[in-house]
Each structure stands twice: as structure tokens, then as C-alpha cells.
Design a protein around this motif. Sequence first.
Motif, mmCIF file in Angstrom:
data_model
loop_
_atom_site.group_PDB
_atom_site.id
_atom_site.type_symbol
_atom_site.label_atom_id
_atom_site.label_comp_id
_atom_site.label_asym_id
_atom_site.label_seq_id
_atom_site.Cartn_x
_atom_site.Cartn_y
_atom_site.Cartn_z
ATOM 1 N N THR A 92 5.371 3.863 10.553
ATOM 2 C CA THR A 92 4.664 4.658 11.569
ATOM 3 C C THR A 92 5.011 4.150 12.968
ATOM 4 O O THR A 92 5.384 4.918 13.856
ATOM 5 N N LYS B 252 9.263 -2.947 -7.453
ATOM 6 C CA LYS B 252 9.961 -4.247 -7.413
ATOM 7 C C LYS B 252 11.029 -4.216 -6.312
ATOM 8 O O LYS B 252 11.445 -3.137 -5.883
ATOM 9 N N ARG C 89 13.165 -8.888 3.247
ATOM 10 C CA ARG C 89 11.934 -8.857 2.472
ATOM 11 C C ARG C 89 11.768 -10.101 1.617
ATOM 12 O O ARG C 89 10.833 -10.196 0.854
ATOM 13 N N ARG D 2 -1.225 8.372 2.023
ATOM 14 C CA ARG D 2 0.010 8.700 2.746
ATOM 15 C C ARG D 2 0.712 9.921 2.156
ATOM 16 O O ARG D 2 0.834 10.068 0.945
ATOM 17 N N ARG E 46 3.302 -3.715 -5.821
ATOM 18 C CA ARG E 46 3.989 -3.928 -4.530
ATOM 19 C C ARG E 46 3.285 -5.016 -3.718
ATOM 20 O O ARG E 46 3.928 -5.829 -3.063
ATOM 21 N N GLY F 102 -6.119 -1.783 13.710
ATOM 22 C CA GLY F 102 -6.764 -0.774 14.559
ATOM 23 C C GLY F 102 -6.115 0.600 14.435
ATOM 24 O O GLY F 102 -5.265 0.828 13.562
HETATM 25 P P1 AP5 Z 1 9.383 0.716 1.921
HETATM 26 O O1 AP5 Z 1 9.557 2.166 2.058
HETATM 27 O O2 AP5 Z 1 9.909 -0.180 2.983
HETATM 28 O O3 AP5 Z 1 7.865 0.434 1.604
HETATM 29 P P2 AP5 Z 1 6.880 -0.745 2.078
HETATM 30 O O4 AP5 Z 1 7.414 -1.944 2.767
HETATM 31 O O5 AP5 Z 1 6.127 -1.008 0.855
HETATM 32 O O6 AP5 Z 1 6.217 -0.199 3.258
HETATM 33 P P3 AP5 Z 1 5.558 1.140 3.329
HETATM 34 O O7 AP5 Z 1 6.560 2.186 3.714
HETATM 35 O O8 AP5 Z 1 4.775 1.391 2.099
HETATM 36 O O9 AP5 Z 1 4.506 0.860 4.476
HETATM 37 P P4 AP5 Z 1 4.612 0.882 6.048
HETATM 38 O O10 AP5 Z 1 4.228 -0.470 6.552
HETATM 39 O O11 AP5 Z 1 5.902 1.452 6.554
HETATM 40 O O12 AP5 Z 1 3.405 1.853 6.327
HETATM 41 P P5 AP5 Z 1 3.384 3.321 6.969
HETATM 42 O O13 AP5 Z 1 3.758 3.238 8.406
HETATM 43 O O14 AP5 Z 1 4.097 4.305 6.119
HETATM 44 O O15 AP5 Z 1 10.059 0.211 0.542
HETATM 45 C C1 AP5 Z 1 9.885 0.932 -0.669
HETATM 46 C C2 AP5 Z 1 10.620 0.235 -1.800
HETATM 47 O O16 AP5 Z 1 12.031 0.125 -1.482
HETATM 48 C C3 AP5 Z 1 10.202 -1.214 -2.070
HETATM 49 O O17 AP5 Z 1 9.070 -1.287 -2.906
HETATM 50 C C4 AP5 Z 1 11.470 -1.760 -2.758
HETATM 51 O O18 AP5 Z 1 11.575 -1.321 -4.074
HETATM 52 C C5 AP5 Z 1 12.575 -1.100 -1.956
HETATM 53 N N1 AP5 Z 1 12.993 -1.909 -0.812
HETATM 54 C C6 AP5 Z 1 12.821 -1.606 0.506
HETATM 55 N N2 AP5 Z 1 13.328 -2.574 1.292
HETATM 56 C C7 AP5 Z 1 13.850 -3.512 0.449
HETATM 57 C C8 AP5 Z 1 14.497 -4.771 0.640
HETATM 58 N N3 AP5 Z 1 14.704 -5.269 1.872
HETATM 59 N N4 AP5 Z 1 14.858 -5.464 -0.442
HETATM 60 C C9 AP5 Z 1 14.661 -5.003 -1.678
HETATM 61 N N5 AP5 Z 1 14.046 -3.829 -1.953
HETATM 62 C C10 AP5 Z 1 13.639 -3.094 -0.883
HETATM 63 O O19 AP5 Z 1 1.799 3.592 6.880
HETATM 64 C C11 AP5 Z 1 1.170 3.841 5.659
HETATM 65 C C12 AP5 Z 1 0.134 4.970 5.829
HETATM 66 O O20 AP5 Z 1 -0.884 4.541 6.717
HETATM 67 C C13 AP5 Z 1 0.702 6.270 6.426
HETATM 68 O O21 AP5 Z 1 0.097 7.357 5.803
HETATM 69 C C14 AP5 Z 1 0.296 6.212 7.897
HETATM 70 O O22 AP5 Z 1 0.093 7.508 8.422
HETATM 71 C C15 AP5 Z 1 -1.002 5.404 7.828
HETATM 72 N N6 AP5 Z 1 -1.180 4.524 8.990
HETATM 73 C C16 AP5 Z 1 -0.254 3.709 9.565
HETATM 74 N N7 AP5 Z 1 -0.789 3.033 10.609
HETATM 75 C C17 AP5 Z 1 -2.092 3.424 10.666
HETATM 76 C C18 AP5 Z 1 -3.172 3.084 11.525
HETATM 77 N N8 AP5 Z 1 -3.038 2.201 12.517
HETATM 78 N N9 AP5 Z 1 -4.369 3.669 11.291
HETATM 79 C C19 AP5 Z 1 -4.529 4.567 10.264
HETATM 80 N N10 AP5 Z 1 -3.533 4.938 9.436
HETATM 81 C C20 AP5 Z 1 -2.333 4.371 9.632
#
Ligand code: AP5
Length: 213
Positions: free
Chosen positions: A15, A57, A87, A126, A170, A198
Motif C-alpha cells: 500500500t 512458504k 525476506r 484485502r 505466513r 495508524g
Molecule cells: P508478498 O506479496 O510480498 O506478501 P507479504 O510480504 O506477505 O506481504 P503482503 O503483500 O501480504 O502485505 P503488505 O505488507 O504488502 O500489505 P498491504 O499493503 O497489501 O509475498 C507473497 C508470497 O510470495 C510470499 O508468501 C512468498 O511465498 C513469496 N515471496 C515474496 N517475496 C519473497 C522473497 N523475497 N523470498 C521468497 N519468497 C518470496 O496491506 C494489506 C491490507 O491492509 C490491504 O487490504 C490494505 O488495503 C490494508 N491496509 C494497508 N495499510 C493500512 C492501514 N494503514 N490501515 C488500514 N488498512 C491498511
Amino acid sequence: MNLLLFGPPGVGKGTQGVRLAEELNIAHLAMGDILRTAVREGTESGNKAKGYMDAGKLVPDDVVVSMIEERILQDRESGFLLDGFPRNVAQAEALQLMLQRHGLHLDHIVFMDAPEEELLKRLSGRIICRACGFGFHRHYSPPQKEGVCDRCGGELYQREDDREDVIADRLHVYHEQTRPLLSFYEQQEGFARIDASGAMDEVLEKLKRVVND
Ligand code: AP5
């Protein structure tokens, strides 16, 4: 400018990464998005990654390291924001060597954190655009029209790995492998830690303060 955002799943890296990269006019390199595109396109790396991703994973280091290096080299002129890479400590070491090899460095390294209860709410609500990848939240930032992306009109969907059982895996992987990055980075120049619990605009302001310092 080159930045790194790291923190638990759901903390808002994607985000804020999109918004901050737009503000700074740099490329947003989100490892998860790069992998999901490779899976969708059925590339060799995508085929290797799919099973790991569905199970919550980590994809093997050699796969992600070569994918991100290619993107970093493409975007080295404009600058980049890394989200989701590295990561684990082995990936962080590989990144350090890669940046040195190409005469690059990270200007800011930001650890974003929020309580687990908040992460669970964010992940389970999400929804993402299939076409442009922009993220919404059913309650916190709903699209104007249900199921349709405000930005490009694409279809919104829930990620496979945002199911409750996979979210738990995760978070476990995060605590075991990604959180140790904190000791790897916290003594490095440019390191900052922010409370990302926040509202979205508040968190963005905190990040802007860090990068404008
Ligand atoms: P990836 O897509 O990177 O997933 P993640 O790290 O688990 O992170 P997310 O995308 O789930 O969370 P985010 O912090 O980006 O949150 P977001 O902004 O979307 O990775 C997916 C998979 O790929 C991994 O499990 C692994 O298998 C693989 N992978 C990726 N990188 C790898 C690596 N380096 N090595 C090995 N494998 C790898 O926000 C979440 C939600 O909350 C959204 O709906 C958003 O609208 C809401 N939100 C955000 N901020 C706020 C706020 N301040 N208030 C209210 N709502 C909010």
C-alpha cells in the motif's frame, strides 16, 4: 533514491510502497507482485514459485535473487523501492553483494511494524485488482463499486494466500525468517523503524518524514 521497506505480511508495504514510489518518481519493486506475474505468465521461475506461494512458504533464494537483480538493473537510473525482498538474512547478504557489484546503495531502510491483531484484519479483508495489482480493503479502503478496481476497472479478487490457515503459516515464516533482518539492518546507516498501525495517510506521512530527512 533507493529504498527498502520490510516488515510482517499485511503491515502495508505494498500500500505504502505504491504511494511513496509515485511521490518520489522511482520504481516500486514488489517481490510478491513480480512472482505473481511470473506465475500468471507460466514462466520457468513462476512455475517453480507457485507451490511455495500458495502454501505461504518462501520461494527458494536462488529464484528470487536472480529475478530481483534483473529488475534492479532495469530501474537503477530512476531509483527503486524494494518491497518484500529481502525476506531472510541470506537474501539480505545477496542483496548487499549485488548492490556493491553494481555500485549502488540503499539510502533508507525502513522497518514497518503493527500488532498481529491488526495484521490479521488487514490481510483477511484485502482485495486486489487482477489487472493492475492495486490493493483495496473491504472495510478500510473499499472500492467505489464492489468487485471493480477504481484505478483501471479490472476485476477484484482475494489472494489464495489470504485464507486464514495460510495467513497463520505466513506469520510463522515471518517470525522465523524475516524478523531476524531487524538485527541485520538496525545498525546500518539509513535505518528507521516506524509504527505502521495508524491510518494509511498517517503512515505515509511518517514514511515521507523518514525519506525527506
Ligand atoms: P508478498 O506479496 O510480498 O506478501 P507479504 O510480504 O506477505 O506481504 P503482503 O503483500 O501480504 O502485505 P503488505 O505488507 O504488502 O500489505 P498491504 O499493503 O497489501 O509475498 C507473497 C508470497 O510470495 C510470499 O508468501 C512468498 O511465498 C513469496 N515471496 C515474496 N517475496 C519473497 C522473497 N523475497 N523470498 C521468497 N519468497 C518470496 O496491506 C494489506 C491490507 O491492509 C490491504 O487490504 C490494505 O488495503 C490494508 N491496509 C494497508 N495499510 C493500512 C492501514 N494503514 N490501515 C488500514 N488498512 C491498511
